[in-house]
Design a protein around this motif. Structure first.
Motif, PDB file in Angstrom:
ATOM      1  N   ALA A  85      -3.966   2.007  -5.030  1.00 41.19           N
ATOM      2  CA  ALA A  85      -3.558   1.646  -3.672  1.00 41.19           C
ATOM      3  C   ALA A  85      -4.790   1.281  -2.845  1.00 41.19           C
ATOM      4  O   ALA A  85      -4.760   0.353  -2.049  1.00 41.19           O
ATOM      5  CB  ALA A  85      -2.789   2.790  -3.020  1.00 41.19           C
TER       6      ALA A  85
ATOM      7  N   PHE B  21       0.828  -1.208   0.000  1.00 41.40           N
ATOM      8  CA  PHE B  21       0.000   0.000   0.000  1.00 41.40           C
ATOM      9  C   PHE B  21       0.865   1.262   0.000  1.00 41.40           C
ATOM     10  O   PHE B  21       0.651   2.170  -0.785  1.00 41.40           O
ATOM     11  CB  PHE B  21      -0.946   0.018   1.202  1.00 41.40           C
ATOM     12  CG  PHE B  21      -1.760   1.282   1.266  1.00 41.40           C
ATOM     13  CD1 PHE B  21      -2.867   1.447   0.467  1.00 41.40           C
ATOM     14  CD2 PHE B  21      -1.403   2.311   2.117  1.00 41.40           C
ATOM     15  CE1 PHE B  21      -3.606   2.621   0.502  1.00 41.40           C
ATOM     16  CE2 PHE B  21      -2.134   3.484   2.171  1.00 41.40           C
ATOM     17  CZ  PHE B  21      -3.243   3.634   1.359  1.00 41.40           C
TER      18      PHE B  21
ATOM     19  N   THR C 266       0.290   8.928   4.093  1.00 38.57           N
ATOM     20  CA  THR C 266      -0.649   7.942   3.559  1.00 38.57           C
ATOM     21  C   THR C 266      -1.925   8.015   4.390  1.00 38.57           C
ATOM     22  O   THR C 266      -1.905   8.444   5.544  1.00 38.57           O
ATOM     23  CB  THR C 266      -0.076   6.501   3.605  1.00 38.57           C
ATOM     24  OG1 THR C 266       0.233   6.161   4.947  1.00 38.57           O
ATOM     25  CG2 THR C 266       1.144   6.355   2.714  1.00 38.57           C
TER      26      THR C 266
ATOM     27  N   THR D 175      -3.919   5.487  -8.163  1.00 40.00           N
ATOM     28  CA  THR D 175      -2.880   4.464  -8.301  1.00 40.00           C
ATOM     29  C   THR D 175      -3.365   3.041  -8.037  1.00 40.00           C
ATOM     30  O   THR D 175      -2.610   2.094  -8.268  1.00 40.00           O
ATOM     31  CB  THR D 175      -1.725   4.747  -7.327  1.00 40.00           C
ATOM     32  OG1 THR D 175      -2.213   4.613  -5.989  1.00 40.00           O
ATOM     33  CG2 THR D 175      -1.130   6.130  -7.555  1.00 40.00           C
TER      34      THR D 175
ATOM     35  N   LEU E 124       2.350   1.882  -3.363  1.00 34.50           N
ATOM     36  CA  LEU E 124       1.412   2.305  -4.402  1.00 34.50           C
ATOM     37  C   LEU E 124       0.827   3.694  -4.169  1.00 34.50           C
ATOM     38  O   LEU E 124       0.536   4.417  -5.120  1.00 34.50           O
ATOM     39  CB  LEU E 124       0.259   1.304  -4.516  1.00 34.50           C
ATOM     40  CG  LEU E 124       0.578  -0.037  -5.143  1.00 34.50           C
ATOM     41  CD1 LEU E 124      -0.633  -0.975  -5.025  1.00 34.50           C
ATOM     42  CD2 LEU E 124       0.974   0.126  -6.593  1.00 34.50           C
ATOM     43  N   CYS E 125       0.653   4.070  -2.913  1.00 28.06           N
ATOM     44  CA  CYS E 125       0.007   5.337  -2.584  1.00 28.06           C
ATOM     45  C   CYS E 125       0.881   6.513  -3.008  1.00 28.06           C
ATOM     46  O   CYS E 125       2.052   6.597  -2.660  1.00 28.06           O
ATOM     47  CB  CYS E 125      -0.266   5.403  -1.080  1.00 28.06           C
ATOM     48  SG  CYS E 125      -1.051   6.947  -0.559  1.00 28.06           S
TER      49      CYS E 125
ATOM     50  N   CYS F 121      -8.943   7.136  -6.075  1.00 29.84           N
ATOM     51  CA  CYS F 121      -7.539   6.727  -5.937  1.00 29.84           C
ATOM     52  C   CYS F 121      -6.925   6.518  -7.317  1.00 29.84           C
ATOM     53  O   CYS F 121      -7.332   5.612  -8.054  1.00 29.84           O
ATOM     54  CB  CYS F 121      -7.431   5.451  -5.109  1.00 29.84           C
ATOM     55  SG  CYS F 121      -5.712   4.919  -4.866  1.00 29.84           S
TER      56      CYS F 121
END
Length: 170
Positions: A60, A3, A36, A58, A6-7, A56
């Motif tokens: 994530a 996570f 995050t 991406t 990806l965030c 979102c």
């Protein structure tokens, strides 16, 4: 973790959360998790509106159908719970739960039905105990509910924030 990698820390999920249950993690949690999103049910419950998933950029925060959402599970701290520790008539957590995942025993003391709890935090948000709630949502492994629920929606979390006793975005 995946996570955090990806965030992009864009903050879109924080902006669209109608209950303000998502907060940016502070630097004290470390550089990897800084900024995050963190799910903090004491500040706001997750209404499962899925807006965070939609914005979102991406992935994530994974796109999952509502029936697969599994943020975590609520746990009653019987030492802090007014019904358990003081014998008071209090069932606000059960009244707040949109999934009927909290039942009362013959003395109306709350007990979480793990298979029904999705970890939305309505119980924790509604708990009248000052400070840390007597019922808290904790992230955990995916539940095997027969409908194939998966861990990780609305986000993929970090766990509890350092020093805050708050839930991680899951």
């Amino acid at each position: 973790d995946e996570f955090s990698q990806l965030c992009s820390r864009c903050g879109r999920c924080l902006q669209v959360c109608p209950t303000r249950a998502l907060w940016a993690m502070p630097l004290s949690t470390g550089w990897a998790d800084f900024e995050t999103p963190e799910f903090i049910p004491r500040r706001g419950r997750c209404d499962l509106c899925m807006a965070c998933q939609e914005v979102c950029p991406t992935g994530a925060i994974m796109m999952l159908p509502m029936e697969e959402v599994d943020i975590g599970t609520a746990v009653v701290d019987q030492d802090r719970c007014l019904a358990w520790s003081q014998g008071k008539l209090c069932f606000l957590c059960g009244e707040q739960c949109p999934f009927q995942a909290i039942s009362g025993d013959d003395q109306v003391r709350p007990t979480v039905i793990d298979d029904l709890c999705v970890g939305c935090g309505a119980c924790e948000y509604g708990c009248p105990v000052e400070g840390e709630a007597a019922i808290r949502v904790f992230p955990g492994p995916p539940k095997q509910r027969g409908r194939g629920r998966h861990q990780g929606s609305p986000g993929q979390g970090q766990g509890r924030g350092q020093g805050q006793g708050n839930n991680g975005q899951r």
